[in-house]
Design a protein around this motif. Sequence first.
Motif, PDB file in Angstrom:
ATOM      1  N   THR A 252       0.864  -1.176   0.000  1.00 58.38           N
ATOM      2  CA  THR A 252       0.000   0.000   0.000  1.00 58.38           C
ATOM      3  C   THR A 252       0.900   1.226   0.000  1.00 58.38           C
ATOM      4  O   THR A 252       2.063   1.144   0.366  1.00 58.38           O
ATOM      5  CB  THR A 252      -0.900   0.040   1.254  1.00 58.38           C
ATOM      6  OG1 THR A 252      -0.072  -0.162   2.399  1.00 58.38           O
ATOM      7  CG2 THR A 252      -1.963  -1.029   1.217  1.00 58.38           C
ATOM      8  N   ALA A 253       0.341   2.321  -0.435  1.00 57.14           N
ATOM      9  CA  ALA A 253       1.130   3.548  -0.476  1.00 57.14           C
ATOM     10  C   ALA A 253       1.436   4.005   0.945  1.00 57.14           C
ATOM     11  O   ALA A 253       0.683   3.721   1.872  1.00 57.14           O
ATOM     12  CB  ALA A 253       0.367   4.627  -1.223  1.00 57.14           C
ATOM     13  N   ILE A 254       2.556   4.697   1.087  1.00 55.51           N
ATOM     14  CA  ILE A 254       2.899   5.245   2.395  1.00 55.51           C
ATOM     15  C   ILE A 254       2.251   6.609   2.530  1.00 55.51           C
ATOM     16  O   ILE A 254       2.639   7.567   1.875  1.00 55.51           O
ATOM     17  CB  ILE A 254       4.426   5.328   2.553  1.00 55.51           C
ATOM     18  CG1 ILE A 254       4.973   3.913   2.651  1.00 55.51           C
ATOM     19  CG2 ILE A 254       4.795   6.165   3.759  1.00 55.51           C
ATOM     20  CD1 ILE A 254       6.395   3.814   3.076  1.00 55.51           C
ATOM     21  N   ASP A 255       1.224   6.649   3.374  1.00 51.67           N
ATOM     22  CA  ASP A 255       0.533   7.923   3.556  1.00 51.67           C
ATOM     23  C   ASP A 255       1.239   8.736   4.622  1.00 51.67           C
ATOM     24  O   ASP A 255       1.804   8.189   5.555  1.00 51.67           O
ATOM     25  CB  ASP A 255      -0.924   7.679   3.959  1.00 51.67           C
ATOM     26  CG  ASP A 255      -1.748   7.255   2.752  1.00 51.67           C
ATOM     27  OD1 ASP A 255      -1.458   7.747   1.643  1.00 51.67           O
ATOM     28  OD2 ASP A 255      -2.657   6.424   2.915  1.00 51.67           O
TER      29      ASP A 255
ATOM     30  N   GLU B 252       6.956   4.993  -8.691  1.00 52.28           N
ATOM     31  CA  GLU B 252       6.801   6.020  -7.666  1.00 52.28           C
ATOM     32  C   GLU B 252       7.436   5.492  -6.384  1.00 52.28           C
ATOM     33  O   GLU B 252       7.170   4.376  -5.963  1.00 52.28           O
ATOM     34  CB  GLU B 252       5.322   6.348  -7.441  1.00 52.28           C
ATOM     35  CG  GLU B 252       5.070   7.782  -6.997  1.00 52.28           C
ATOM     36  CD  GLU B 252       5.356   8.048  -5.540  1.00 52.28           C
ATOM     37  OE1 GLU B 252       5.743   9.168  -5.191  1.00 52.28           O
ATOM     38  OE2 GLU B 252       5.219   7.104  -4.715  1.00 52.28           O
ATOM     39  N   ASN B 254       7.265   6.011  -3.166  1.00 57.37           N
ATOM     40  CA  ASN B 254       6.520   5.670  -1.953  1.00 57.37           C
ATOM     41  C   ASN B 254       5.381   4.696  -2.209  1.00 57.37           C
ATOM     42  O   ASN B 254       4.510   4.522  -1.383  1.00 57.37           O
ATOM     43  CB  ASN B 254       5.990   6.944  -1.303  1.00 57.37           C
ATOM     44  CG  ASN B 254       7.107   7.873  -0.914  1.00 57.37           C
ATOM     45  OD1 ASN B 254       7.765   7.675   0.096  1.00 57.37           O
ATOM     46  ND2 ASN B 254       7.369   8.867  -1.745  1.00 57.37           N
ATOM     47  N   GLY B 255       5.414   4.084  -3.381  1.00 54.40           N
ATOM     48  CA  GLY B 255       4.412   3.069  -3.697  1.00 54.40           C
ATOM     49  C   GLY B 255       3.051   3.639  -4.039  1.00 54.40           C
ATOM     50  O   GLY B 255       2.036   2.953  -3.937  1.00 54.40           O
ATOM     51  N   ARG B 256       2.980   4.901  -4.446  1.00 53.47           N
ATOM     52  CA  ARG B 256       1.687   5.486  -4.780  1.00 53.47           C
ATOM     53  C   ARG B 256       1.358   5.223  -6.241  1.00 53.47           C
ATOM     54  O   ARG B 256       2.247   5.236  -7.101  1.00 53.47           O
ATOM     55  CB  ARG B 256       1.710   6.992  -4.544  1.00 53.47           C
ATOM     56  CG  ARG B 256       2.002   7.330  -3.112  1.00 53.47           C
ATOM     57  CD  ARG B 256       1.705   8.760  -2.772  1.00 53.47           C
ATOM     58  NE  ARG B 256       1.913   8.897  -1.345  1.00 53.47           N
ATOM     59  CZ  ARG B 256       3.044   9.312  -0.790  1.00 53.47           C
ATOM     60  NH1 ARG B 256       4.047   9.690  -1.554  1.00 53.47           N
ATOM     61  NH2 ARG B 256       3.178   9.372   0.505  1.00 53.47           N
ATOM     62  N   GLY B 257       0.080   5.016  -6.516  1.00 50.00           N
ATOM     63  CA  GLY B 257      -0.385   4.851  -7.892  1.00 50.00           C
ATOM     64  C   GLY B 257       0.288   3.670  -8.567  1.00 50.00           C
ATOM     65  O   GLY B 257       0.935   2.843  -7.928  1.00 50.00           O
ATOM     66  N   ASP B 277      -3.848   6.657  -7.285  1.00 49.72           N
ATOM     67  CA  ASP B 277      -5.079   6.149  -6.692  1.00 49.72           C
ATOM     68  C   ASP B 277      -6.073   7.304  -6.682  1.00 49.72           C
ATOM     69  O   ASP B 277      -5.714   8.450  -6.857  1.00 49.72           O
ATOM     70  CB  ASP B 277      -4.818   5.672  -5.258  1.00 49.72           C
ATOM     71  CG  ASP B 277      -3.546   4.822  -5.187  1.00 49.72           C
ATOM     72  OD1 ASP B 277      -3.395   3.959  -6.063  1.00 49.72           O
ATOM     73  OD2 ASP B 277      -2.715   5.042  -4.283  1.00 49.72           O
ATOM     74  N   ALA B 281      -3.552  11.333  -3.228  1.00 44.21           N
ATOM     75  CA  ALA B 281      -3.087  11.867  -1.955  1.00 44.21           C
ATOM     76  C   ALA B 281      -2.411  13.215  -2.199  1.00 44.21           C
ATOM     77  O   ALA B 281      -1.715  13.389  -3.192  1.00 44.21           O
ATOM     78  CB  ALA B 281      -2.104  10.896  -1.318  1.00 44.21           C
ATOM     79  N   VAL B 283       0.294  14.973  -1.606  1.00 35.64           N
ATOM     80  CA  VAL B 283       1.666  14.808  -1.110  1.00 35.64           C
ATOM     81  C   VAL B 283       2.653  15.219  -2.196  1.00 35.64           C
ATOM     82  O   VAL B 283       2.267  15.634  -3.283  1.00 35.64           O
ATOM     83  CB  VAL B 283       1.942  13.337  -0.724  1.00 35.64           C
ATOM     84  CG1 VAL B 283       1.117  12.904   0.457  1.00 35.64           C
ATOM     85  CG2 VAL B 283       1.694  12.420  -1.906  1.00 35.64           C
TER      86      VAL B 283
END
Lengths: 269, 295
Positions: A252-255, B252, B254-257, B277, B281, B283
């Motif tokens: 999962t993305a790091i929020d 990406e 930070n593992g986004r999208g 996503d 987010a 960010v």
Amino acid sequence: MTLAFQAGKALHKGNPAGVMAIEHAELLERIYMLTDRLEIHELELQNIRSTLEAAFGPAPPYSDDVKIIFDIGDRSVDDQVAEEHVTAAHHGNVVHWYAFEGFSRGRDQAFQFREVLVHLTRAREVGHERVTAVELTTAAAPRALITFTPPHERVLWEVRYRCPGYWDKLRQAGGQRFEWVPPPVGPGETKGRRSVVRAVTFVFRVPATLGTLEAFDLPRGASFRRAATDAHGSTYRIDIRDISALLGPPATAIDPIRWYLELKSADAP
Amino acid sequence: MSGRAGPAHHLLDILAAVAPLRTWGSAAVIAILSSAIAYNAGAGWASSALIFALLLLAIPLLLRRGGRDAPVDRDPAWARHRRAVSPVMPADLSPVDRAAADRAAHDEEFDEDLELTVWVGENAAGDRVEETRLTRPHHAINGRALTLVSPYVEPDARPAPVVPELSFDTEAVRAHWQHTTVPGRGVVLFDAPVSARPLRWIVSYGVPGGLWNPLRCIGLDVFRYDVRQFQIGNFAVRFIVHGSAHKVFIQERNGRGRVTGYDRDPDGSTVVTWTSDYPAAAVLYEWDLRVVWRD
């Protein structure tokens, strides 16, 4: 210069304008040459920074316990951050380096690491332990590659930098959302930890002139307490013991971890 | 750094606005030497002084117009510091524009879908960016503060100013670009407030000096884009890499999208589409890029 002038004078006796023309052409030529050389150096630097960033940035082989101390200033220019790191080898036996990213609210608050760096130290073990920083980008947040010479399995080091304007919203509007993105592990690390940071402590030092601090919407597992108060102001602490647990399962993305801070003015009822 | 203000520094400010202070210094040295040479060679006081004055003015201006894309420029530290701590809005806007820009900057009363198209050219001249924005105003907005994509240059070099082209999906909307004192930042000021319906518009620009020099040279680069300043809905980035690329890898950090498309255009270029996503987010996004170039 004098030689060139003498030569030119000899060649163009009685014609100072000709001599001057030669002089100027030579000087302009030289300026253009130097500008070209600077541009080449600049490109080389860009490449070096980019290589370092792309090679070291995404795959940190260490783990880190950190205490981050925010000195909220009376004025914008007084905002300061101090970070106390205990960095240990996670893959491999020793820690050589740390991919450092300073706090910044982003585009409104861009500055360069070497401009704001106040202090970078490493705890002495034998003597002659060195810690150095190489600035990596001039992007929104200051980034640097911190190196440890000699490397060790566990390195204690500190960095202190100015962060002008970081708490502007808190001072001006009385409230500000605080946000921190835990540095992620490399894409190859699919199980176990989510971030190189295991535990983090945030300390907020608020001068008495600004009033008292309150925190809202804290993440699960975090506690907020007033640690000390004296004539100069108050100190508040937020402890987060297990970052990876807070970030949830892998893939999962790091929020960002975030909460809201509010100042209660001292003279308000 | 405090205590460094006064008439002398206002003059420095003005000089620095025309050309880097270093250029002025070099010009002065050259002018002094040249007039000394001229005087030595028999020219009179008056003509030597004239030569001095002409050179002092001409050299910075000539260098400025010399057609070099990125003159190296050292900003004095105190100016940089002031820039760093100053609020969003610049000093060089007219009062009317400044008021509108101020509202634009603090106005979060819209949300926006963003599709970035980033061309990685064969050389610096081929680097382009196109920002397709679908802005849904919650109430009338006067402007939109933007930060253009710009390279991570040496901290002391100031990127050449970029004026983006603006186009809107309706003829009813017109706007102009007002750049700020911070390089790469500016405000799109709408001639009339925009409110009625979602507005689809495109901001496109080239990047003088190139955006992807490290990627072309060493095949590695990092691309960052900050969307913390506004409310974002859909977010996608299309990387169009010139046909001389053999393989392109994008992720990406930070593992986004995720990467949702990997195609080759008829002209040979590789098109990699990354989609966030939903909702995206708010960010700072960081993409690691790796390219294997053909020989």
